[in-house]
Scaffold this active site. Structure first.
Site: not given
Length: 347
Positions: A182, A177, A179
């Site tokens: 993301c 998570g 990114g």
């Protein structure tokens, strides 16, 4: 239900404390590392940075460019076999990972490529590395490819890091998570602060002679330095390498002085609506999109960004007196902060 009260940290929560040093120049430091991988037994020497296996960033053109800097690239898994075979057969791919998921189609394509071209490094990539099936796939790939370097993930905790190393992975990809494109944390509530994840997973992997790759969360060169300081052996970048000539995103142009000038490039997560419509015909009825599509500024050749990243790492090493990159985690002291930057004139 259990609540963990131990403090968990992200890159934004810390700075690296400077230390006295005898180094006089950035030229005095060595940013290359040499690794011997625990299962394959192979050695690799270079700058331990990896372009992410996203279809905008994990391209053959990026791989060629980063190899000039001694850095690595994980190709995205959507290249067809007839493009991958000549690439791995005819070019220097010592710094390139072949990427695949856990489907039989992925496995069959890998077998077809491997039969006609030498593949030395494999990136087994899934969003959720906590399934027993994932462990079994790693074990199968290790049994069938004893001399291949295998990088697998993603996970964020020490227990699963150990499980993947013991199953046959040389490098564990760390991050759920963090990114820039993301949305897993937003959509699912699942995740782990990236700095703490690297610290804990590195400790677990190094105890078994494995390595970790911090995947996601870096927004500036200083975050890469913090990842190395936390114990990351490799750092994987997506958004920081997007927007360059070697990437494959759609370019938006504006007219200036009578000519079209590139100003932005598309960048999206591999679980986004954009990616799933491109490769799977849409978002399946049983799932939701966990990525977003954005535009990043067009930045020209990737060489300039790589020089900036490597220069930042070199400078960090002079601040803490680390002559070699492998010394950085031993010489790093993190200071918790409430703010990192003076943003009066912007970020």
């Amino acid at each position: 239900m259990i609540i963990e009260n131990d403090l968990k940290l992200d890159f934004k929560d810390v700075l690296i404390r400077p230390k006295r040093s005898t180094l006089e120049s950035r030229n005095d430091v060595d940013i290359e590392r040499t690794f011997r991988f625990v299962h394959s037994g192979l050695e690799w020497t270079g700058f331990p940075l990896i372009a992410a296996n996203m279809d905008v960033v994990g391209t053959m053109a990026v791989a060629r460019a980063l190899s000039r800097f001694g850095a690595m690239t994980a190709l995205h898994k959507h290249y067809p076999a007839d493009a991958l075979i000549p690439f791995f057969r005819d070019e220097d791919t010592a710094n390139v990972f072949y990427s695949l998921g856990t489907t039989e189609a992925d496995y069959d394509k890998f077998q077809a490529v491997k039969a006609k071209a030498p593949v030395g490094k494999l990136c087994l990539d899934v969003a959720n590395g906590y399934t027993e099936r994932f462990v079994r796939v790693i074990a199968r790939l290790r049994t069938e490819n004893p001399d291949m370097v295998i990088m697998a993930g993603n996970v964020v905790t020490g227990d699963m890091t150990e499980a993947l190393v013991l199953a046959g992975a040389d490098i564990i990809k760390v991050g759920i998570g963090p990114g820039s494109v993301c949305t897993t944390r937003k959509m699912t509530g699942v995740g782990y602060p990236q700095l703490s994840a690297i610290i804990e997973c590195a400790d677990a992997a190094h105890g078994l002679k494995g390595q970790v790759c911090g995947d996601g969360g870096c927004t500036v060169p200083g975050d890469i330095s913090k990842a190395y300081g936390a114990g990351a052996d490799f750092v994987m970048l997506g958004g920081m390498l997007a927007g360059h000539d070697e990437c494959e995103g759609d370019i938006r142009y504006e007219e200036r002085d009578g000519r079209k000038v590139p100003v932005a490039m598309t960048f999206y997560g591999m679980s986004s609506d954009t990616a799933m419509h491109k490769y799977a015909g849409g978002v399946a009825s049983y799932r939701a999109s966990e990525g977003k599509t954005v535009e990043v500024p067009y930045r020209g050749p990737i060489d300039g960004t790589m020089q900036e990243i490597m220069g930042g790492v070199r400078s960090m090493m002079t601040y803490i007196g680390a002559t070699k990159l492998k010394e950085v985690s031993k010489r790093t002291t993190f200071v918790r902060v409430g703010a990192q930057l003076n943003t009066v004139f912007g970020g």
